[in-house]
Every structure is written in C-alpha cells, then in structure tokens.
Design a protein around this motif. Structure first.
Motif, PDB file in Angstrom:
ATOM      1  N   ARG A   1       0.837  -1.207   0.000  1.00 12.83           N
ATOM      2  CA  ARG A   1       0.000   0.000   0.000  1.00 12.83           C
ATOM      3  C   ARG A   1       0.872   1.258   0.000  1.00 12.83           C
ATOM      4  O   ARG A   1       0.623   2.209  -0.742  1.00 12.83           O
ATOM      5  CB  ARG A   1      -0.918   0.001   1.224  1.00 12.83           C
ATOM      6  CG  ARG A   1      -2.020  -1.057   1.210  1.00 12.83           C
ATOM      7  CD  ARG A   1      -2.843  -0.962   2.493  1.00 12.83           C
ATOM      8  NE  ARG A   1      -3.841  -1.996   2.612  1.00 12.83           N
ATOM      9  CZ  ARG A   1      -5.062  -1.951   2.079  1.00 12.83           C
ATOM     10  NH1 ARG A   1      -5.421  -0.877   1.390  1.00 12.83           N
ATOM     11  NH2 ARG A   1      -5.926  -2.932   2.251  1.00 12.83           N
ATOM     12  N   LYS A   2       1.885   1.274   0.873  1.00 13.70           N
ATOM     13  CA  LYS A   2       2.764   2.440   0.967  1.00 13.70           C
ATOM     14  C   LYS A   2       3.488   2.689  -0.350  1.00 13.70           C
ATOM     15  O   LYS A   2       3.599   3.836  -0.813  1.00 13.70           O
ATOM     16  CB  LYS A   2       3.775   2.250   2.093  1.00 13.70           C
ATOM     17  CG  LYS A   2       3.196   2.416   3.487  1.00 13.70           C
ATOM     18  CD  LYS A   2       4.289   2.262   4.542  1.00 13.70           C
ATOM     19  CE  LYS A   2       3.745   2.530   5.932  1.00 13.70           C
ATOM     20  NZ  LYS A   2       4.789   2.358   6.979  1.00 13.70           N
ATOM     21  N   ARG A   3       4.020   1.631  -0.930  1.00 17.80           N
ATOM     22  CA  ARG A   3       4.739   1.785  -2.195  1.00 17.80           C
ATOM     23  C   ARG A   3       3.806   2.300  -3.281  1.00 17.80           C
ATOM     24  O   ARG A   3       4.166   3.182  -4.071  1.00 17.80           O
ATOM     25  CB  ARG A   3       5.360   0.454  -2.615  1.00 17.80           C
ATOM     26  CG  ARG A   3       5.973   0.452  -4.014  1.00 17.80           C
ATOM     27  CD  ARG A   3       7.016   1.533  -4.170  1.00 17.80           C
ATOM     28  NE  ARG A   3       7.474   1.636  -5.556  1.00 17.80           N
ATOM     29  CZ  ARG A   3       8.057   2.717  -6.061  1.00 17.80           C
ATOM     30  NH1 ARG A   3       8.250   3.795  -5.303  1.00 17.80           N
ATOM     31  NH2 ARG A   3       8.448   2.724  -7.325  1.00 17.80           N
ATOM     32  N   ALA A   4       2.601   1.778  -3.328  1.00 20.36           N
ATOM     33  CA  ALA A   4       1.647   2.200  -4.350  1.00 20.36           C
ATOM     34  C   ALA A   4       1.342   3.691  -4.229  1.00 20.36           C
ATOM     35  O   ALA A   4       1.461   4.450  -5.204  1.00 20.36           O
ATOM     36  CB  ALA A   4       0.366   1.384  -4.232  1.00 20.36           C
ATOM     37  N   ILE A   5       0.986   4.136  -3.045  1.00 17.65           N
ATOM     38  CA  ILE A   5       0.597   5.532  -2.871  1.00 17.65           C
ATOM     39  C   ILE A   5       1.784   6.477  -3.046  1.00 17.65           C
ATOM     40  O   ILE A   5       1.620   7.626  -3.442  1.00 17.65           O
ATOM     41  CB  ILE A   5      -0.099   5.712  -1.506  1.00 17.65           C
ATOM     42  CG1 ILE A   5      -1.463   5.008  -1.561  1.00 17.65           C
ATOM     43  CG2 ILE A   5      -0.266   7.182  -1.136  1.00 17.65           C
ATOM     44  CD1 ILE A   5      -2.252   5.032  -0.294  1.00 17.65           C
ATOM     45  N   SER A   6       3.002   5.966  -2.813  1.00 13.89           N
ATOM     46  CA  SER A   6       4.186   6.799  -3.024  1.00 13.89           C
ATOM     47  C   SER A   6       4.364   7.166  -4.497  1.00 13.89           C
ATOM     48  O   SER A   6       5.101   8.106  -4.822  1.00 13.89           O
ATOM     49  CB  SER A   6       5.443   6.083  -2.511  1.00 13.89           C
ATOM     50  OG  SER A   6       5.833   5.029  -3.384  1.00 13.89           O
ATOM     51  N   MET A   7       3.717   6.435  -5.389  1.00 15.77           N
ATOM     52  CA  MET A   7       3.814   6.728  -6.826  1.00 15.77           C
ATOM     53  C   MET A   7       3.001   7.957  -7.227  1.00 15.77           C
ATOM     54  O   MET A   7       3.191   8.505  -8.304  1.00 15.77           O
ATOM     55  CB  MET A   7       3.328   5.526  -7.639  1.00 15.77           C
ATOM     56  CG  MET A   7       4.244   4.332  -7.621  1.00 15.77           C
ATOM     57  SD  MET A   7       3.626   3.071  -8.760  1.00 15.77           S
ATOM     58  CE  MET A   7       4.916   1.841  -8.626  1.00 15.77           C
ATOM     59  N   LEU A   8       2.088   8.379  -6.364  1.00 13.14           N
ATOM     60  CA  LEU A   8       1.227   9.504  -6.697  1.00 13.14           C
ATOM     61  C   LEU A   8       1.867  10.821  -6.272  1.00 13.14           C
ATOM     62  O   LEU A   8       2.382  10.939  -5.158  1.00 13.14           O
ATOM     63  CB  LEU A   8      -0.133   9.355  -5.998  1.00 13.14           C
ATOM     64  CG  LEU A   8      -0.949   8.120  -6.357  1.00 13.14           C
ATOM     65  CD1 LEU A   8      -2.209   8.068  -5.500  1.00 13.14           C
ATOM     66  CD2 LEU A   8      -1.306   8.115  -7.835  1.00 13.14           C
ATOM     67  N   ASN A   9       1.821  11.777  -7.155  1.00 10.07           N
ATOM     68  CA  ASN A   9       2.317  13.114  -6.830  1.00 10.07           C
ATOM     69  C   ASN A   9       1.149  13.928  -6.280  1.00 10.07           C
ATOM     70  O   ASN A   9       0.516  14.710  -6.984  1.00 10.07           O
ATOM     71  CB  ASN A   9       2.905  13.772  -8.078  1.00 10.07           C
ATOM     72  CG  ASN A   9       3.509  15.138  -7.784  1.00 10.07           C
ATOM     73  OD1 ASN A   9       3.883  15.436  -6.643  1.00 10.07           O
ATOM     74  ND2 ASN A   9       3.578  15.976  -8.800  1.00 10.07           N
ATOM     75  N   LEU A  10       0.876  13.716  -5.000  1.00 10.19           N
ATOM     76  CA  LEU A  10      -0.303  14.318  -4.381  1.00 10.19           C
ATOM     77  C   LEU A  10       0.013  15.709  -3.839  1.00 10.19           C
ATOM     78  O   LEU A  10       1.070  15.937  -3.251  1.00 10.19           O
ATOM     79  CB  LEU A  10      -0.806  13.431  -3.237  1.00 10.19           C
ATOM     80  CG  LEU A  10      -1.263  12.019  -3.643  1.00 10.19           C
ATOM     81  CD1 LEU A  10      -1.578  11.196  -2.405  1.00 10.19           C
ATOM     82  CD2 LEU A  10      -2.468  12.088  -4.559  1.00 10.19           C
ATOM     83  N   ASN A  11      -0.917  16.618  -4.046  1.00 13.71           N
ATOM     84  CA  ASN A  11      -0.787  17.981  -3.566  1.00 13.71           C
ATOM     85  C   ASN A  11      -1.961  18.326  -2.664  1.00 13.71           C
ATOM     86  O   ASN A  11      -3.020  17.705  -2.726  1.00 13.71           O
ATOM     87  CB  ASN A  11      -0.740  18.960  -4.744  1.00 13.71           C
ATOM     88  CG  ASN A  11       0.450  18.697  -5.655  1.00 13.71           C
ATOM     89  OD1 ASN A  11       1.590  18.781  -5.229  1.00 13.71           O
ATOM     90  ND2 ASN A  11       0.165  18.367  -6.908  1.00 13.71           N
TER      91      ASN A  11
END
Length: 201
Positions: A29-39
């Motif tokens: 889960r952590k690795r997956a969400i780390s792929m998103l450039n969230l602002n």
C-alpha cells in the motif's frame, strides 16, 4: 464473485480484517501511494475504501471520498478519519454516483480482485477522473496469456469464500479501454501482486 454475497462476506470479515491483513499489505500500500504526486486540496476517490487502511497514507490536506458496498467496512473506516477531510459513502463501484471528471485521482487498492465486474469499475474510474487525472491500482493478477493451473483454480475456490479472486488478468480487464500505463511494477509474492499507475489515453 457476486456483489450481493460480498456484502455478507465482508460483514463477517470487517471486525477482524485489520488484525488479519493490516500488516500483511502495508508495504504494498505504501509503495503504491508513493507513486502519486499528491498535492494539498487534491480530490481523491478511494474505490473500495474497505476499513480505511490507506487513509493515513494520504496527505492530511487532501479531500478524500471513500466508497464501499459494505456498511460494516465503512464503519471501520470511519474510525480512522479523525479530523481529516474524508467523506465515506455506501456505493457500488460499478455505478458511481458522481459527475464526470470529478476527481484528480482514483485509488483502487485490492479492489479489482473482489468486485463482480472489474471492467465496469475501471470504466467508471476513468469516467470520474479529470482529463489529466490518474488511477492507481494495487492488486493480484495472473500473467497475461498465462494458463491457470489446476492447483490455482482449486486455491481460488478457497479464496473466493473470503471474497477475492486470484485468477483475474489485468490485461483482460482493460482490453480496448482508453488507458495509458504510466508505471507497472511487480509487488508482493514474486510479482503476483502488481502496482499499476495509469491515465486516460
């Protein structure tokens, strides 16, 4: 997999889901969400939010909408919302009740192996994300064009009891859909799980 039976399955599973699977999937889960450039102020749709295990991995300032077909799972997710900008709704992922291009990101973690019609879920996710939006998928898939062994078919009968199909192929689900894959990397269990980031083509 049937949506109607999934509701009853996850009602039974909800009280112990975090205990059984909480640590099991956290690395993926952590690795997956780390792929998103969230602002800050991004609007995120979590399809199949479940017990909300991904919520604390998102920036606090984001606006999050989590949908799930199980009230029992949503009740557990509510415990993790605290003072966050989170709206939880009971909704069928195959028929999202949102306007077109409503979200910047859609997250489908461990969802496509559970829902009754995974292709419809992807189509709906594509519909509700903005033109430059992205869809994140973390799930288990068989290799494209691979033959499913008898042993895996038998194992799938067992996993289906708790509401997950281990024999779905991502390429079959998305064949012909207007998508462009940004990233696709193997994850848990020697690549039986994958993390896929895509956008509209």
């Amino acid at each position: 997999m049937k949506n109607s039976t999934n509701i009853s399955k996850y009602k039974r599973l909800a009280p112990v889901y975090d205990i059984i699977f909480g640590k099991f999937f956290i690395k993926g889960r952590k690795r997956a969400i780390s792929m998103l450039n969230l602002n800050r102020d991004d609007k995120i749709l979590m399809i199949g939010v479940g017990t909300g295990q991904d919520l604390n991995l998102l920036p606090f300032e984001c606006f999050v909408t989590g949908i799930d077909i199980s009230d029992a799972m949503l009740s557990k997710a509510k415990e993790k919302t605290r003072d966050r900008n989170v709206n939880l709704l009971n909704m069928n992922a195959e028929r999202l009740e949102f306007e077109d291009e409503s979200f910047d990101f859609a997250i489908l973690n461990l969802v496509l192996s559970v829902v009754e019609n995974p292709r419809e879920v992807v189509c709906e996710a594509l519909r509700v994300i903005k033109e430059d939006g992205e869809i994140l998928i973390f799930d288990k898939f068989i290799e494209n064009n691979s033959k499913v062994s008898i042993l895996r078919k038998l194992l799938n009968k067992v996993t289906s009891i708790i509401g997950t199909d281990i024999n779905r192929c991502f390429e079959d689900i998305t064949d012909g859909l207007p998508i462009c894959i940004i990233k696709d990397e193997p994850s848990m269990f020697n690549g039986n799980y994958r993390i896929i980031l895509l956008k509209k083509s």
